[in-house]
Design a protein around this motif. Sequence first.
Motif, PDB file in Angstrom:
ATOM      1  N   GLN A 202       4.475 -17.320  -1.665  1.00 39.33           N
ATOM      2  CA  GLN A 202       4.770 -15.890  -1.739  1.00 39.33           C
ATOM      3  C   GLN A 202       3.850 -15.066  -0.841  1.00 39.33           C
ATOM      4  O   GLN A 202       4.122 -13.890  -0.568  1.00 39.33           O
ATOM      5  CB  GLN A 202       4.652 -15.399  -3.183  1.00 39.33           C
ATOM      6  CG  GLN A 202       3.249 -15.400  -3.735  1.00 39.33           C
ATOM      7  CD  GLN A 202       3.221 -14.988  -5.211  1.00 39.33           C
ATOM      8  OE1 GLN A 202       4.255 -14.728  -5.798  1.00 39.33           O
ATOM      9  NE2 GLN A 202       2.035 -14.913  -5.779  1.00 39.33           N
ATOM     10  N   PHE A 203       2.740 -15.670  -0.380  1.00 40.00           N
ATOM     11  CA  PHE A 203       1.831 -14.950   0.501  1.00 40.00           C
ATOM     12  C   PHE A 203       2.189 -15.096   1.972  1.00 40.00           C
ATOM     13  O   PHE A 203       1.598 -14.431   2.821  1.00 40.00           O
ATOM     14  CB  PHE A 203       0.389 -15.446   0.284  1.00 40.00           C
ATOM     15  CG  PHE A 203      -0.183 -15.052  -1.029  1.00 40.00           C
ATOM     16  CD1 PHE A 203      -0.726 -13.783  -1.226  1.00 40.00           C
ATOM     17  CD2 PHE A 203      -0.161 -15.929  -2.087  1.00 40.00           C
ATOM     18  CE1 PHE A 203      -1.246 -13.428  -2.441  1.00 40.00           C
ATOM     19  CE2 PHE A 203      -0.686 -15.574  -3.316  1.00 40.00           C
ATOM     20  CZ  PHE A 203      -1.230 -14.320  -3.507  1.00 40.00           C
ATOM     21  N   LEU A 204       3.119 -15.974   2.271  1.00 41.25           N
ATOM     22  CA  LEU A 204       3.518 -16.151   3.659  1.00 41.25           C
ATOM     23  C   LEU A 204       4.458 -15.030   4.096  1.00 41.25           C
ATOM     24  O   LEU A 204       4.995 -14.276   3.280  1.00 41.25           O
ATOM     25  CB  LEU A 204       4.200 -17.509   3.837  1.00 41.25           C
ATOM     26  CG  LEU A 204       3.329 -18.740   3.558  1.00 41.25           C
ATOM     27  CD1 LEU A 204       4.142 -19.996   3.757  1.00 41.25           C
ATOM     28  CD2 LEU A 204       2.086 -18.738   4.442  1.00 41.25           C
ATOM     29  N   ALA A 205       4.676 -14.982   5.377  1.00 41.35           N
ATOM     30  CA  ALA A 205       5.559 -13.942   5.905  1.00 41.35           C
ATOM     31  C   ALA A 205       6.951 -14.077   5.319  1.00 41.35           C
ATOM     32  O   ALA A 205       7.494 -15.179   5.227  1.00 41.35           O
ATOM     33  CB  ALA A 205       5.617 -14.016   7.423  1.00 41.35           C
ATOM     34  N   GLY A 206       7.493 -12.994   4.880  1.00 40.97           N
ATOM     35  CA  GLY A 206       8.823 -13.015   4.300  1.00 40.97           C
ATOM     36  C   GLY A 206       9.901 -13.172   5.356  1.00 40.97           C
ATOM     37  O   GLY A 206       9.662 -13.064   6.559  1.00 40.97           O
ATOM     38  N   GLY A 207      11.089 -13.398   4.899  1.00 40.39           N
ATOM     39  CA  GLY A 207      12.200 -13.567   5.798  1.00 40.39           C
ATOM     40  C   GLY A 207      12.741 -12.226   6.291  1.00 40.39           C
ATOM     41  O   GLY A 207      12.161 -11.162   6.023  1.00 40.39           O
ATOM     42  N   PRO A 208      13.864 -12.276   6.983  1.00 45.40           N
ATOM     43  CA  PRO A 208      14.460 -11.029   7.503  1.00 45.40           C
ATOM     44  C   PRO A 208      14.770 -10.043   6.375  1.00 45.40           C
ATOM     45  O   PRO A 208      15.312 -10.419   5.340  1.00 45.40           O
ATOM     46  CB  PRO A 208      15.738 -11.518   8.181  1.00 45.40           C
ATOM     47  CG  PRO A 208      15.466 -12.971   8.504  1.00 45.40           C
ATOM     48  CD  PRO A 208      14.607 -13.474   7.400  1.00 45.40           C
ATOM     49  N   GLY A 209      14.403  -8.791   6.575  1.00 46.80           N
ATOM     50  CA  GLY A 209      14.674  -7.753   5.589  1.00 46.80           C
ATOM     51  C   GLY A 209      13.660  -7.666   4.486  1.00 46.80           C
ATOM     52  O   GLY A 209      13.788  -6.806   3.593  1.00 46.80           O
ATOM     53  N   SER A 210      12.628  -8.534   4.505  1.00 41.18           N
ATOM     54  CA  SER A 210      11.637  -8.508   3.440  1.00 41.18           C
ATOM     55  C   SER A 210      10.661  -7.368   3.662  1.00 41.18           C
ATOM     56  O   SER A 210      10.532  -6.812   4.761  1.00 41.18           O
ATOM     57  CB  SER A 210      10.879  -9.834   3.381  1.00 41.18           C
ATOM     58  OG  SER A 210      10.114 -10.007   4.569  1.00 41.18           O
ATOM     59  N   LEU A 211       9.939  -7.021   2.581  1.00 37.24           N
ATOM     60  CA  LEU A 211       8.935  -5.969   2.676  1.00 37.24           C
ATOM     61  C   LEU A 211       7.829  -6.365   3.643  1.00 37.24           C
ATOM     62  O   LEU A 211       7.315  -5.527   4.387  1.00 37.24           O
ATOM     63  CB  LEU A 211       8.357  -5.683   1.289  1.00 37.24           C
ATOM     64  CG  LEU A 211       7.214  -4.662   1.224  1.00 37.24           C
ATOM     65  CD1 LEU A 211       7.646  -3.311   1.781  1.00 37.24           C
ATOM     66  CD2 LEU A 211       6.716  -4.532  -0.212  1.00 37.24           C
ATOM     67  N   MET A 212       7.464  -7.665   3.660  1.00 34.94           N
ATOM     68  CA  MET A 212       6.394  -8.101   4.556  1.00 34.94           C
ATOM     69  C   MET A 212       6.805  -7.924   6.017  1.00 34.94           C
ATOM     70  O   MET A 212       5.989  -7.490   6.843  1.00 34.94           O
ATOM     71  CB  MET A 212       6.041  -9.569   4.269  1.00 34.94           C
ATOM     72  CG  MET A 212       4.915 -10.090   5.162  1.00 34.94           C
ATOM     73  SD  MET A 212       4.391 -11.760   4.702  1.00 34.94           S
ATOM     74  CE  MET A 212       3.495 -11.401   3.196  1.00 34.94           C
ATOM     75  N   GLN A 213       8.043  -8.247   6.320  1.00 31.20           N
ATOM     76  CA  GLN A 213       8.498  -8.055   7.704  1.00 31.20           C
ATOM     77  C   GLN A 213       8.416  -6.580   8.097  1.00 31.20           C
ATOM     78  O   GLN A 213       7.984  -6.240   9.197  1.00 31.20           O
ATOM     79  CB  GLN A 213       9.922  -8.564   7.860  1.00 31.20           C
ATOM     80  CG  GLN A 213      10.445  -8.435   9.296  1.00 31.20           C
ATOM     81  CD  GLN A 213      11.918  -8.762   9.399  1.00 31.20           C
ATOM     82  OE1 GLN A 213      12.700  -8.322   8.552  1.00 31.20           O
ATOM     83  NE2 GLN A 213      12.290  -9.526  10.428  1.00 31.20           N
TER      84      GLN A 213
ATOM     85  N   ALA B  22       4.052 -10.959  -4.798  1.00 37.49           N
ATOM     86  CA  ALA B  22       5.431 -11.401  -4.992  1.00 37.49           C
ATOM     87  C   ALA B  22       6.418 -10.396  -4.408  1.00 37.49           C
ATOM     88  O   ALA B  22       7.540 -10.754  -4.018  1.00 37.49           O
ATOM     89  CB  ALA B  22       5.708 -11.613  -6.475  1.00 37.49           C
ATOM     90  N   LEU B  23       6.016  -9.116  -4.334  1.00 32.17           N
ATOM     91  CA  LEU B  23       6.920  -8.097  -3.811  1.00 32.17           C
ATOM     92  C   LEU B  23       7.109  -8.209  -2.307  1.00 32.17           C
ATOM     93  O   LEU B  23       8.115  -7.724  -1.769  1.00 32.17           O
ATOM     94  CB  LEU B  23       6.386  -6.703  -4.158  1.00 32.17           C
ATOM     95  CG  LEU B  23       6.267  -6.367  -5.651  1.00 32.17           C
ATOM     96  CD1 LEU B  23       5.643  -4.984  -5.829  1.00 32.17           C
ATOM     97  CD2 LEU B  23       7.634  -6.419  -6.316  1.00 32.17           C
ATOM     98  N   LEU B  24       6.152  -8.829  -1.624  1.00 29.80           N
ATOM     99  CA  LEU B  24       6.215  -8.882  -0.173  1.00 29.80           C
ATOM    100  C   LEU B  24       7.417  -9.675   0.334  1.00 29.80           C
ATOM    101  O   LEU B  24       7.886  -9.438   1.441  1.00 29.80           O
ATOM    102  CB  LEU B  24       4.921  -9.492   0.379  1.00 29.80           C
ATOM    103  CG  LEU B  24       3.643  -8.692   0.096  1.00 29.80           C
ATOM    104  CD1 LEU B  24       2.428  -9.469   0.580  1.00 29.80           C
ATOM    105  CD2 LEU B  24       3.696  -7.312   0.762  1.00 29.80           C
TER     106      LEU B  24
END
Length: 281
Positions: free
Chosen positions: A106-117, A137-139
């Motif tokens: 959950q700490f890795l970069a999220g996929g397309p459209g994720s909050l982390m991106q 977890a929200l990222l």
Amino acid sequence: QALDDRQQAGRQHVEDRRQQAREDKIRLQTELKHPRVAPGVVRQLEAAQALYLSRDEEAQQAFDVHQAALEEKNQAQAHFDRVNNQYDKDRYEADKAEEELAHTEQFLAGGPGSLMQFLNESLPDWQDTLGRVINPALLRQSDLFPALVPGAEPSVFAGVRLDVKSLPAPQAPEALQAAYDEAHRQHEAAERRLVQTEKELDQAAARREAANKASSTAQSAVDIARRKRREAADSRDAAKATHRDAERQARDRLETDLEAAKAWLGELEDEHATLLEEQAA
């Protein structure tokens, strides 16, 4: 002279019969010590005894086989218990490794459209502000529809300013990736151990089942062998009883014959004494 010859012949005849009576008496006394039984009765007893010994040996062999089967049954059950306990431990370790993998993921970069991106693309250095307070977890979620608020201060959240510098900073991406890779390696190793232990558990279960069947079969063989031994013992006892009866009957006959021989010998002794008296007169 003719009279003397006749007397001499009569005395010799009496003496011969006396000798025969003595021999009959000795023979009957000897036979009475070990009365002879009919050969058929003797053979029947010998056959019954031989059958019992054979059945007894078979019963002992069946018992030995059953004891070995019981030992294998106990060992198989103990082995199954050990493997089953190990399986439970490996299952727990695999579940724990899976949870750890999900936690690091959950700490890795999220996929397309994720909050982390969105944050990586729109808010430089967000790890030093929002990254210190947000639930990791929200990222990865892609249904938050993030948007920048013009003029908003980096350290103001929902209208509240926080001094986030005192909070721990999130790990660098390289460290997060390394943690994820290690968690992934641990998870794969745990899954491999679990698969191997599951195979061993199947083998242990098969061994236990085979041992239980073998023990049951051996127990049935013991029951059958013991039943046959009891039947052989009954036949042997019956043959012994028949032999004792025949021996008693033979002894009774010998005792009767012996008494008759003694009586006959007594008569001959009397007759011999009379002849001697006549001769002396």
